[in-house]
Design a protein around this motif. Structure first.
Motif, PDB file in Angstrom:
ATOM      1  N   TYR A 210       0.843  -1.172   0.000  1.00 20.84           N
ATOM      2  CA  TYR A 210       0.000   0.000   0.000  1.00 20.84           C
ATOM      3  C   TYR A 210       0.888   1.235   0.000  1.00 20.84           C
ATOM      4  O   TYR A 210       2.092   1.156   0.204  1.00 20.84           O
ATOM      5  CB  TYR A 210      -0.917   0.016   1.231  1.00 20.84           C
ATOM      6  CG  TYR A 210      -0.174  -0.021   2.534  1.00 20.84           C
ATOM      7  CD1 TYR A 210       0.161  -1.241   3.121  1.00 20.84           C
ATOM      8  CD2 TYR A 210       0.218   1.156   3.174  1.00 20.84           C
ATOM      9  CE1 TYR A 210       0.882  -1.281   4.297  1.00 20.84           C
ATOM     10  CE2 TYR A 210       0.923   1.118   4.355  1.00 20.84           C
ATOM     11  CZ  TYR A 210       1.253  -0.108   4.928  1.00 20.84           C
ATOM     12  OH  TYR A 210       1.965  -0.153   6.091  1.00 20.84           O
ATOM     13  N   ASN A 218      -3.944   3.898   0.396  1.00 18.16           N
ATOM     14  CA  ASN A 218      -4.745   3.722  -0.814  1.00 18.16           C
ATOM     15  C   ASN A 218      -3.972   2.827  -1.787  1.00 18.16           C
ATOM     16  O   ASN A 218      -2.876   2.346  -1.477  1.00 18.16           O
ATOM     17  CB  ASN A 218      -5.093   5.067  -1.460  1.00 18.16           C
ATOM     18  CG  ASN A 218      -3.900   5.705  -2.152  1.00 18.16           C
ATOM     19  OD1 ASN A 218      -2.763   5.478  -1.749  1.00 18.16           O
ATOM     20  ND2 ASN A 218      -4.148   6.510  -3.170  1.00 18.16           N
ATOM     21  N   TYR A 220      -4.497  -0.190  -2.506  1.00 15.43           N
ATOM     22  CA  TYR A 220      -4.236  -1.367  -1.674  1.00 15.43           C
ATOM     23  C   TYR A 220      -4.416  -2.626  -2.518  1.00 15.43           C
ATOM     24  O   TYR A 220      -5.472  -2.856  -3.110  1.00 15.43           O
ATOM     25  CB  TYR A 220      -5.209  -1.351  -0.490  1.00 15.43           C
ATOM     26  CG  TYR A 220      -4.927  -2.354   0.592  1.00 15.43           C
ATOM     27  CD1 TYR A 220      -3.653  -2.784   0.872  1.00 15.43           C
ATOM     28  CD2 TYR A 220      -5.985  -2.853   1.365  1.00 15.43           C
ATOM     29  CE1 TYR A 220      -3.412  -3.686   1.891  1.00 15.43           C
ATOM     30  CE2 TYR A 220      -5.767  -3.753   2.388  1.00 15.43           C
ATOM     31  CZ  TYR A 220      -4.466  -4.173   2.646  1.00 15.43           C
ATOM     32  OH  TYR A 220      -4.236  -5.066   3.653  1.00 15.43           O
ATOM     33  N   GLN A 242      -7.864  -2.620  -4.622  1.00 13.04           N
ATOM     34  CA  GLN A 242      -8.681  -1.459  -4.304  1.00 13.04           C
ATOM     35  C   GLN A 242      -8.957  -0.682  -5.589  1.00 13.04           C
ATOM     36  O   GLN A 242      -8.058  -0.357  -6.359  1.00 13.04           O
ATOM     37  CB  GLN A 242      -7.962  -0.559  -3.294  1.00 13.04           C
ATOM     38  CG  GLN A 242      -8.794   0.660  -2.898  1.00 13.04           C
ATOM     39  CD  GLN A 242      -8.027   1.621  -2.002  1.00 13.04           C
ATOM     40  OE1 GLN A 242      -6.908   1.336  -1.587  1.00 13.04           O
ATOM     41  NE2 GLN A 242      -8.635   2.765  -1.724  1.00 13.04           N
ATOM     42  N   LYS A 251     -12.933   2.140   0.720  1.00 11.80           N
ATOM     43  CA  LYS A 251     -12.067   1.100   0.159  1.00 11.80           C
ATOM     44  C   LYS A 251     -12.941   0.051  -0.516  1.00 11.80           C
ATOM     45  O   LYS A 251     -13.505  -0.821   0.138  1.00 11.80           O
ATOM     46  CB  LYS A 251     -11.219   0.454   1.259  1.00 11.80           C
ATOM     47  CG  LYS A 251     -10.404   1.441   2.099  1.00 11.80           C
ATOM     48  CD  LYS A 251      -9.338   2.117   1.270  1.00 11.80           C
ATOM     49  CE  LYS A 251      -8.393   2.931   2.142  1.00 11.80           C
ATOM     50  NZ  LYS A 251      -8.978   4.190   2.633  1.00 11.80           N
ATOM     51  N   MET A 253     -12.961  -3.096  -2.637  1.00  9.31           N
ATOM     52  CA  MET A 253     -12.016  -4.158  -2.957  1.00  9.31           C
ATOM     53  C   MET A 253     -12.644  -5.147  -3.944  1.00  9.31           C
ATOM     54  O   MET A 253     -13.666  -5.763  -3.656  1.00  9.31           O
ATOM     55  CB  MET A 253     -11.574  -4.890  -1.689  1.00  9.31           C
ATOM     56  CG  MET A 253     -10.986  -3.988  -0.600  1.00  9.31           C
ATOM     57  SD  MET A 253      -9.486  -3.107  -1.099  1.00  9.31           S
ATOM     58  CE  MET A 253      -8.359  -4.466  -1.354  1.00  9.31           C
TER      59      MET A 253
END
Length: 457
Positions: A210, A218, A220, A242, A251, A253
């Motif tokens: 990250y 961010n 990620y 992400q 976030k 994902m």
């Protein structure tokens, strides 16, 4: 028709061929006109003067037809017009129709990263030129209309286009269709744990990377392997990426599962320490998912995962070595430039070639017919005018003969430099043909004076 030649050279060769062909037509065609005229005189004792021309070029035969209402040299005048048209059309066709095209073919392969190697790697490195080469090879293949995948051998050829015989298989990453959304202040550990509990990541030590900022994170990316490092079995990969751009965004994902469909390359995964290798490669994976700082994830996350995983396997299979020598006569798929010669160009070439073959045979036919006559008869038509120079000589001979000089028949083409056409004697007399060294007779003077007086009256 496709030629394995540079189109520029093809155009040059064709232009030379056509220019030589039309020059040949002019030389041989002119002889055909000469013998055709002489034969007609010998056989019929006379010939219409409209037939007594040389081989005319360009638009001259059309102008002649319009001015006289007859084709020059009979039916050979039609051939003159055809050849003039072909000369114009062939030049346009060579310039506009012959062009380069890219075709799929096989190109020689000498050295590069060649699979398989006898030295399996337990940790596949990412920080060398082999990654650049394997990554670019897939990009070149896509750009040239081929697929990405795991290739048996790669090099730096930008014309590379993967074909079935080049591909050992490839990774396939499927979207698990279960995007999870977390609050901006969620911790990494909480996100990983929740994704594992929902079956979106493998329950092994997760690998993640990250970017820090303002106490948050961010871009990620999480990678997990289905096998432990010492398992000696091929492994699958589950990843979560992400989708959001900024630190204070939620976030979101997206999770995917990647499996390799390349049986001949499973030994690479079985020998690799999967979690250590993914840890080595995490920065490369993360960098591939985004288009730079502050950007959202690319829309083709699945394809980018496949692209990097394919490179990872190729490097492992090729021993991370770019100077391997491929077996003799090895090739790889590629796009190669060819010269496209359309059917219209072939048709023009064929017609010109047909005339090129036929016209000498016609000349031979006329020549042997001409030789059948006796030498005495042939001598009578030896000086038959069939060109501009011929008619100029004939005019000079007639002028000399009209003046009572029988030696006028001895006037030759080289003597024309002594002849002029214009006013002689009285300034307003009638223009005529005369020798520069010719003495004006009293009769000529009287004739010129009479002409001048008649004009004045």
């Amino acid at each position: 028709m496709l030629l394995d030649k540079d189109p520029r050279w093809v155009r040059l060769v064709l232009r030379i061929y056509f220019n030589v062909a039309f020059a040949f037509f002019a030389i041989i065609g002119n002889q055909c006109v000469v013998y055709a005229t002489k034969l007609q005189i010998l056989e019929k004792r006379s010939v219409n003067v409209t037939r007594m021309t040389n081989w005319l070029l360009s638009i001259d035969p059309v102008k002649y037809l319009l001015q006289t209402g007859r084709l020059p040299a009979g039916w050979l005048g039609g051939l003159m017009i055809i050849c003039a048209a072909l000369s114009f059309v062939s030049d346009l066709a060579v310039s506009s129709l012959i062009r380069p095209v890219q075709v799929s073919t096989r190109c020689p392969f000498s050295t590069g990263l060649v699979s398989p190697t006898s030295q399996p790697l337990t940790l596949i490195p990412v920080n060398g030129s082999p990654y650049t080469v394997t990554s670019n090879a897939q990009l070149s293949s896509i750009a040239n209309g081929g697929p990405i995948g795991i290739y048996w051998k790669v090099n730096e050829d930008r014309d590379f286009q993967a074909q079935p015989e080049d591909i050992a298989g490839g990774w396939v990453c499927d979207d698990l269709d279960q995007d999870e959304v977390y609050q901006p202040d969620s911790s990494q550990a909480d996100i990983v744990e929740d994704l594992i509990n929902k079956g979106l990541l493998f329950n092994t030590t997760p690998i993640s990377e990250y970017s820090d900022g303002n106490g948050s994170f961010n871009h990620y990316v999480i990678l997990t392997s289905s096998q432990a490092d010492a398992s000696l079995h091929p492994f699958d990969v589950r990843a979560s990426v992400q989708l959001d751009a900024l630190f204070d965004d939620v976030k979101t994902m997206k999770s995917l599962e990647c499996t390799m469909n390349a049986p001949a390359m499973e030994w690479v995964l079985a020998n690799a320490s999967s979690q250590k290798t993914l840890s080595e490669w995490i920065l490369t994976f993360q960098g591939s998912m985004y288009n730079g700082t502050g950007t959202t994830a690319a829309p083709d996350v699945d394809a980018r995962l496949e692209w990097v995983l394919n490179s990872m396997v190729m490097i492992g299979a090729g021993g991370n070595y770019l100077l391997s020598v491929a077996p003799p006569d090895s090739t790889q798929g590629c796009l190669a430039q060819r010269a496209l010669i359309p059917n219209a160009m072939l048709a023009i070439f064929g017609i010109v070639t047909l005339i090129l073959i036929a016209i000498p045979f016609h000349l031979a036919f006329l020549f042997f017919r001409y030789r059948r006559f006796s030498s005495i008869n042939r001598s009578l038509v030896k000086a038959t005018p069939n060109s501009l120079v011929g008619w100029m000589v004939q005019a000079a001979r007639i002028t000399v003969s009209d003046n009572g000089n029988r030696s006028g028949h001895e006037v030759k083409s080289k003597d024309l430099k002594h002849w002029e056409y214009g006013l002689r004697g009285a300034g307003e007399g009638r223009p005529r043909l005369f020798r520069k060294d010719q003495t004006l007779t009293d009769h000529d003077e009287d004739e010129s004076i009479e002409l001048v007086e008649s004009r004045r009256e």
